[in-house]
Structure formats: structure tokens, C-alpha cells
Design an enzyme around this catalytic site. Structure first.
Site, short mmCIF file in Angstrom:
data_model
loop_
_atom_site.label_atom_id
_atom_site.label_comp_id
_atom_site.label_asym_id
_atom_site.label_seq_id
_atom_site.Cartn_x
_atom_site.Cartn_y
_atom_site.Cartn_z
N THR A 103 -21.77 18.82 -2.73
CA THR A 103 -23.06 19.39 -2.36
C THR A 103 -23.24 19.25 -0.85
OG1 THR A 103 -25.47 19.22 -2.66
CG2 THR A 103 -24.22 17.18 -2.84
N HIS A 139 -19.61 3.68 -11.53
CA HIS A 139 -18.89 2.41 -11.38
C HIS A 139 -18.30 1.94 -12.73
CE1 HIS A 139 -17.46 -0.81 -9.12
NE2 HIS A 139 -18.56 -1.21 -8.50
#
Length: 413
Positions: A332, A384
Site C-alpha cells: 500500500t 507474529h
């Protein structure tokens, strides 16, 4: 007497024949009227909301002409007429939710296209002639006017308005400015906006999101682009931009860190042997992320052309469901709006997203000297649960190296 009864019977017979003829004509008209149903609008899409009717009841349409637009959870679909004819009725109204397969409209296939419409304008041209008559009659109604001074003799104090009072209204479109009228305008969220909201919240609730940052000296890439821009444009018919450079750098980084290209699915880690990059595109209906597939096989020119095609489709509202399905990694670019720094949200069900930002001239230490260089801050948000900090940092560092030294991409270093 008998003659009168005979005449009555003949008249009744004629009336019965006329009624039967009318019924037969109506039956034949219905026989040539086609019912068109709501078509399939893509996999997993079972319903949509009628955004607008392009053609109204009574208008003639050609086959394959756009007659309406239906907004789904993912895209806005153009509904095409299956036949030529005149639309006799719609079975729903704008704003209604319709399911795939239900009756949508009825069209008369026997109707012919109108040859000309000048006659329709004639009644409108006759209206101005009647205007003088209204003006002539107006003075007669003004005769009782002398009574007005009696009422105006006492000054009328206007009611005191509460400047803090707020009113509310419903509208189909959001207001474009704030005028200070203390009015709250309620606009129903579009289906696309509802889907975007749901998926963004899902990403926050599902992923263990963490963001790492770095800065990139854009000098080398900008110098390379300046040197090859004319030849690149002449050969490929499109300019070389920043986006393709970051897509190529991301492709190189994904090859080195395939876990960033992977995803968690029902307790499994799914590794993809292909690179499909989603690119965030701002459209009038909201933010969408169409996909460029097989980026591992594409060059700078291929990526620029694909980006240009998707941007044009987005502006025209012609992105299809297939254009936005899939994707293994997202980029983006908030820099086009002047964003200096941000933490992008992962595009579910992917595991990472790269955020580009504005390029600004900043003081940089080069060889012990402080120099002014064009610098871009970049951010990588990752899940994560599947990507460790080491892989994330090395991934972003590889992007930095490939952009700062394009030779690493050109020679696959």
C-alpha cells in the site's frame, strides 16, 4: 319486439368478441414479454443491493446494454439486458436487496426502437405561452393588499433560535462540505464499506500484528529512472514509477524469506510457490486490493502495465471479483496522499503488508558527511504468529537494499 331482442343479442355478441380479442392481444403481448432474473455475480456471492437503474421503465434497450448496477460485498456489477425491447417493469426498487436467481425485470421483445423523439418536446414548448395569462390574472389578487399595513404596525419579534440544537436527516449520499447548519446526516454504509470494516476488524482480532520500520535512500533508483525513462516510455508505452521498483524488490525479498509469503490455515502453515501481490487502490466506493498474479515472472514493464490497468478499472468501477481474489502479499502506498509514516493493517488472510510513504529530502550521513538525500520511510506489518522478528527485519532490509541498489534486482543477487 323480436327485432329489438335480436339487435341486443347481436350487440352482446360483438362486445363478447371485442373482449375476447382484447384478452387474446394481452395474452400475446405477455407471451413475448421476457422475465430476466438476477444473474450470477461471482463465486460465494448470493445477493446484492440495487445501486441504481441505468434504464427506466418504458425505455428501449439493446441486448447486452447496461440497465442497472448491483453492489455486492466485494464489487459493483453491471447488469446487462439479455434481450432488445422496452422495459415494462422492475420487480424491485433502488436500495432493495435482491438474491441471485429472483425475477429482476420484464422486457417486451416485440417493441421496436423509437425512430425519433422530437414530438415529446412539443408540449414543453407550449407551456411558455400560458405564462402571460397567469401574469395578467396576478394583479386582481393583489387588491386586498391595503390591509397589510395594519398588521405590520406591531413589530414581530422572531423566535430565538437555539444555536446548539442539532437536527438529523437521512440521505443516500454523504455531504461534501460542512456548512455549519448543525445537521447530522445519516448515510447507510455501502456493502463494500461494510465488508472493508468487517475485514479490517477481523485482521486486528485474529493476527498478532507487529510493525517494523526502515528508511530507504531513493537517490540511486530515482537516478536510474531518470536515465532510462525516455527509452522505457518509447519501448513499452508507459512510464517507470516507484511502485514497480518496490514490487520487484518485494519479489526478491519474498524469495529469500518464503515464510512472509505463507499463511496460517486451520492449524497448518501454508507455503505458496508463487507470488501474487495485492496493491491497495483507492476508489470512489472505498479501498480495494486487486491482485497482480505471478509477479515472480514479471519485469518492470509488465508490472507497470498491470498496475495501470487495475488503476483504470478501479476509477471506472469495473474491477471484477476475479481481480480481487487471492493474493499472497500486499503493498500500500500512502505516499501518494502525502503520508509520512503509518502502520498498515494486514490484508486478511495474508500474513504481511508493506507500507510505502512520501519521499522527502532529509539530511543523511554518507561517508562521514551530512548530505541532503530523498528518503522514504517504509513499514512492514506482519503476523507474529507465523513470522518471527528476524525474518521480518531481514525481509524489510532486503527491500531496502534492492531499491537503493537496483543491480541486485537486475542481476538477481
Amino acid at each position: 319486439m323480436k327485432g329489438a331482442q335480436l339487435s341486443k343479442q347481436v350487440a352482446m355478441g360483438q362486445q363478447a368478441r371485442i373482449t375476447a380479442l382484447r384478452a387474446l392481444t394481452a395474452s400475446n403481448a405477455r407471451a413475448f414479454a421476457s422475465i430476466q432474473k438476477v444473474p450470477t455475480m461471482g463465486d460465494s456471492i448470493s445477493e446484492g443491493t440495487i445501486e441504481s437503474f441505468v434504464k427506466n421503465v418504458g425505455e428501449f434497450v439493446e441486448a447486452d446494454e447496461v440497465i442497472a448496477r448491483i453492489e455486492t460485498d466485494k464489487v459493483t456489477v453491471d447488469i446487462l439486458s439479455q434481450h432488445s425491447g422496452v422495459i415494462t417493469q422492475y420487480f424491485a426498487e433502488e436500495g432493495d436487496t435482491v438474491e441471485v436467481g429472483v425475477n429482476f425485470l420484464e422486457i417486451d421483445e416485440t417493441a421496436k426502437a423509437p425512430e425519433g423523439k422530437p414530438a415529446a418536446a412539443a408540449p414543453q414548448q407550449a407551456e411558455p405561452e400560458a405564462a402571460p395569462k397567469k401574469e395578467e390574472a396576478a394583479p386582481a389578487k393583489q387588491e386586498p393588499a391595503p390591509a397589510a399595513p395594519k398588521q405590520s404596525s406591531a413589530p414581530v419579534t422572531p423566535p430565538k433560535m437555539d444555536t446548539n440544537q442539532t437536527t438529523s436527516k437521512q440521505a443516500k449520499k454523504a455531504p461534501e462540505e460542512i456548512s455549519g447548519s448543525r445537521t447530522e446526516t445519516r448515510v447507510k454504509m455501502s456493502r463494500v464499506r461494510q465488508t472493508i470494516s468487517r475485514r479490517l476488524k477481523e485482521a486486528q482480532n485474529t493476527n498478532a500484528m507487529l510493525t517494523t520500520f526502515n528508511e530507504i535512500d531513493m537517490s540511486a533508483y530515482m537516478e536510474m529512472r531518470k536515465d532510462v525513462q525516455d527509452a522505457f516510455l518509447k519501448k513499452h508505452g508507459i512510464k517507470l514509477g516507484f511502485m514497480s521498483g518496490f514490487m520487484k524488490a518485494s519479489t526478491q525479498a519474498l524469495k529469500e524469506q518464503p515464510v512472509v509469503n505463507a499463511v496460517i490455515d486451520d492449524g497448518d502453515q501454508v507455503y505458496r510457490d508463487f507470488i501474487d501481490i495485492s496493491t491497495a487502490v483507492s476508489t470512489p466506493t472505498g479501498l480495494v486490493v486487486p491482485v497482480i498474479r505471478n509477479c515472480q515472472d514479471m519485469g518492470y514493464a509488465d508490472m507497470e502495465k498491470a498496475l495501470s490497468d487495475l488503476a483504470l478499472k478501479g476509477r471506472e468501477g469495473k474491477l471484477s471479483l476475479e481481480d480481487m481474489t487471492g493474493g499472497t502479499f500486499t503493498i500500500t502506498n500512502g505516499g501518494v496522499f502525502g503520508s509520512m509514516m503509518g502502520t498498515p493493517i494486514i490484508n486478511m488472510p495474508q500474513s504481511a503488508i508493506l507500507g510505502m510513504h512520501a519521499t522527502k529530502v532529509r539530511p543523511v550521513v554518507v561517508g562521514g558527511q551530512i548530505l541532503a538525500r530523498p528518503v522514504m520511510y517504509v513499514a512492514l506489518t506482519y503476523d507474529h504468529r507465523i513470522i518471527d522478528g528476524r525474518e521480518a527485519v531481514l525481509f524489510l532490509r532486503k527491500i531496502k537494499e534492492c531499491v537503493e541498489d537496483p543491480k541486485q534486482v537486475l542481476f538477481d543477487l
